[in-house]
Each structure stands twice: as C-alpha cells, then as structure tokens.
Design a protein around this motif. Structure first.
Motif, PDB file in Angstrom:
ATOM      1  N   LYS A   8     -15.275  -1.699  -1.292  1.00 22.71           N
ATOM      2  CA  LYS A   8     -13.977  -1.856  -1.935  1.00 22.71           C
ATOM      3  C   LYS A   8     -13.064  -0.712  -1.527  1.00 22.71           C
ATOM      4  O   LYS A   8     -13.429   0.461  -1.627  1.00 22.71           O
ATOM      5  N   VAL A   9     -11.884  -1.047  -1.060  1.00 22.74           N
ATOM      6  CA  VAL A   9     -10.936  -0.035  -0.589  1.00 22.74           C
ATOM      7  C   VAL A   9     -10.320   0.672  -1.791  1.00 22.74           C
ATOM      8  O   VAL A   9      -9.704   0.021  -2.642  1.00 22.74           O
ATOM      9  N   SER A  11      -7.742   3.029  -4.038  1.00 17.82           N
ATOM     10  CA  SER A  11      -6.290   3.207  -3.998  1.00 17.82           C
ATOM     11  C   SER A  11      -5.921   4.550  -3.392  1.00 17.82           C
ATOM     12  O   SER A  11      -4.844   4.696  -2.800  1.00 17.82           O
ATOM     13  N   SER A  38       1.768   1.384   6.070  1.00 14.08           N
ATOM     14  CA  SER A  38       1.152   1.209   4.758  1.00 14.08           C
ATOM     15  C   SER A  38      -0.134   2.029   4.672  1.00 14.08           C
ATOM     16  O   SER A  38      -1.003   1.939   5.546  1.00 14.08           O
ATOM     17  N   THR A  39      -0.256   2.804   3.596  1.00 11.23           N
ATOM     18  CA  THR A  39      -1.473   3.580   3.383  1.00 11.23           C
ATOM     19  C   THR A  39      -2.685   2.679   3.259  1.00 11.23           C
ATOM     20  O   THR A  39      -3.751   2.960   3.818  1.00 11.23           O
ATOM     21  N   GLN A  40      -2.540   1.557   2.543  1.00  6.49           N
ATOM     22  CA  GLN A  40      -3.673   0.645   2.369  1.00  6.49           C
ATOM     23  C   GLN A  40      -4.089  -0.002   3.683  1.00  6.49           C
ATOM     24  O   GLN A  40      -5.276  -0.216   3.924  1.00  6.49           O
ATOM     25  N   ASP A  41      -3.132  -0.306   4.549  1.00  9.22           N
ATOM     26  CA  ASP A  41      -3.481  -0.841   5.871  1.00  9.22           C
ATOM     27  C   ASP A  41      -4.273   0.187   6.668  1.00  9.22           C
ATOM     28  O   ASP A  41      -5.254  -0.152   7.346  1.00  9.22           O
ATOM     29  N   TYR A  43      -6.104   2.619   5.386  1.00  8.98           N
ATOM     30  CA  TYR A  43      -7.419   2.727   4.756  1.00  8.98           C
ATOM     31  C   TYR A  43      -8.345   1.600   5.213  1.00  8.98           C
ATOM     32  O   TYR A  43      -9.515   1.832   5.542  1.00  8.98           O
ATOM     33  N   ARG A  44      -7.844   0.370   5.205  1.00  9.98           N
ATOM     34  CA  ARG A  44      -8.681  -0.768   5.582  1.00  9.98           C
ATOM     35  C   ARG A  44      -9.189  -0.638   7.017  1.00  9.98           C
ATOM     36  O   ARG A  44     -10.374  -0.846   7.296  1.00  9.98           O
ATOM     37  N   HIS A  90     -11.289  -7.706   6.892  1.00 11.70           N
ATOM     38  CA  HIS A  90     -10.800  -7.110   5.654  1.00 11.70           C
ATOM     39  C   HIS A  90      -9.640  -7.932   5.103  1.00 11.70           C
ATOM     40  O   HIS A  90      -8.894  -8.584   5.838  1.00 11.70           O
ATOM     41  N   GLU A  92      -6.950  -7.461   1.579  1.00  7.14           N
ATOM     42  CA  GLU A  92      -6.551  -6.807   0.331  1.00  7.14           C
ATOM     43  C   GLU A  92      -7.479  -5.627  -0.004  1.00  7.14           C
ATOM     44  O   GLU A  92      -7.502  -4.650   0.695  1.00  7.14           O
ATOM     45  N   GLU A  93      -8.283  -5.755  -1.065  1.00  6.96           N
ATOM     46  CA  GLU A  93      -9.077  -4.617  -1.552  1.00  6.96           C
ATOM     47  C   GLU A  93     -10.447  -4.486  -0.897  1.00  6.96           C
ATOM     48  O   GLU A  93     -11.181  -3.537  -1.219  1.00  6.96           O
TER      49      GLU A  93
END
Length: 234
Positions: A8-9, A11, A38-41, A43-44, A90, A92-93
């Motif tokens: 799970k990625v 936050s 995007s930080t989440q991109d 991270y993934r 991947h 989302e989360e």
C-alpha cells in the motif's frame, strides 16, 4: 511457483526512507522519478521498482545494485543475466508485483464509475462486449474490470504492449476461476493461464502465467521490508 506481492502506497514517505529507496535505482531511473509532478505518482513508480529489486535480491542472494534490468523493444522490463521474470502494476493506493520462472503479467485497477460501455465497445472483442451487456446491470462494472485486468495481464505477459490490440483476442469468464481464451498467441508462449484475486476491497487484480501454479493469496509487505533489505547492502 508464481509469487505475488502487494504494497500500500503511503501518503508520506520520510525523507530518509525516500533517499534510501531512491539510492537503489539507476541514475536514469532516479531522473525519471524526479520528473513526476505528483508525489503519489513518484511514490508508486519508486516503490514498484524497489519492490522488484528487493525480491530479486532476497531470491538470488544478490546485492541490490548487482541487479540489472533492461526492457524489450515494446518496453516490458526484463532481467539481465538471469532466466527469471517479473511484472508490476499500480493503481491509486496499491502497487503489485508478480514473479515466476516463466513470463508473467499482472494488472491491478481500482473499481470506480466510468463510461465502461464506451470503453468496452472500443477495446473489447465483439464476444467480450456481448458478454458484458448480457451481464446484469448491477454486475456490469465489476465484469468490465474483470475483463480489462485479465486482458491487460495477458498483454503484459507476452510482452507485446500496444503491438497487441486488445480487441484481437477474447477472454470469457465462466466463473470465479474458469476462463476461456480465444486468439492467436506468439509461437514461443504456452498457456495462457489466468487467476484473479479479490483481496483488496474496491480493486481488481488479474494475473496471467504460462501454467496453473498460482498462490492462494498475495503476500502483503510494507516499506519497512524494503528498507531492511536495502540497509543490508549499504
């Protein structure tokens, strides 16, 4: 046997952990990660790459920086110097990865409202579209994601990417574990064999392999597992 991992990625990743994870990548990969707005991109993408390196490091007793990954002409990542295969996905989360001694593909998608009939009409085969609209309305969205992830996992397994249009083959889902495949396969592939996992609420996961050797479930890991592996080599 196939091995599957899911992470799970978070936050937020601490700066120390982020730097450690990033240090396991090549210069080219680090530059790519740093281009994400995007930080989440970021991270993934980062976690997907590090998951693969850590699993291979454990499996083959190699230092993480000894693992060399290239790609075929269609962009599918491949190991250099080892007859072993992996694939990642991947959404989302979540980040998922699949490993096997034969080519393998995996796809994860978050199930959310979309214009699935329009998409299916464009990308699915005639048989698949017919099966979809024959499904009861309350089950159509789930069935769409079932077919989409199954088809993506197959395209990723054979490593042809967009060279293989999604409407040139058909997958029919008879029940939770029985699938029918129709279409031309590359001569050097056997199978395909499919399996789906409903272990993460609101997500659909499909795996395509050359043989029926799927685990019963997916192994869930956290960032601490990755950092522990990396700390052993730095």
């Amino acid at each position: 046997m196939v091995k599957l991992l899911a992470l799970k990625v978070p936050s937020v990743i601490s700066q120390n952990n982020y730097s450690l994870l990033l240090s396991s990548l090549t210069n080219e990969e680090r530059l790519l990660i740093n281009t994400f707005n995007s930080t989440q991109d970021a991270y993934r993408s980062l976690l997907a790459k590090v998951m693969v390196r850590c699993e291979l490091s454990n499996r083959f007793d190699l230092a993480v920086n000894e693992i060399r990954i290239s790609s075929n002409k269609y962009g599918k990542p491949l190991l250099e110097g080892l007859t072993f295969f992996f694939n990642v996905s991947h959404s989302e989360e979540w980040v998922v990865a699949a490993f096997d001694d034969e080519p393998i593909g995996i796809d994860i998608e978050k199930i959310q409202p979309i214009d699935y009939l329009k998409i299916a009409n464009r990308f699915f085969s005639r048989e698949e579209y017919t099966d979809l609209i024959a499904t009861t309305p309350d089950q159509q969205l789930q069935y769409f994601y079932d077919l989409w992830t199954l088809k993506e996992s197959y395209v990723k397994q054979i490593g042809l990417g967009l060279k293989m249009p999604l409407n040139t083959f058909s997958i029919r889902k008879a029940n939770t574990c029985c699938f029918e495949f129709a279409g031309k396969m590359p001569n050097y592939f056997s199978g395909p064999c499919f399996h789906q996992y409903n272990v993460i609420p609101q997500y659909c996961i499909s795996v395509c392999a050359s043989k029926q050797a799927f685990p019963k479930t997916i192994d869930f890991i956290g960032i601490e597992m990755l950092t522990n592996v990396l700390n052993r080599h730095y």
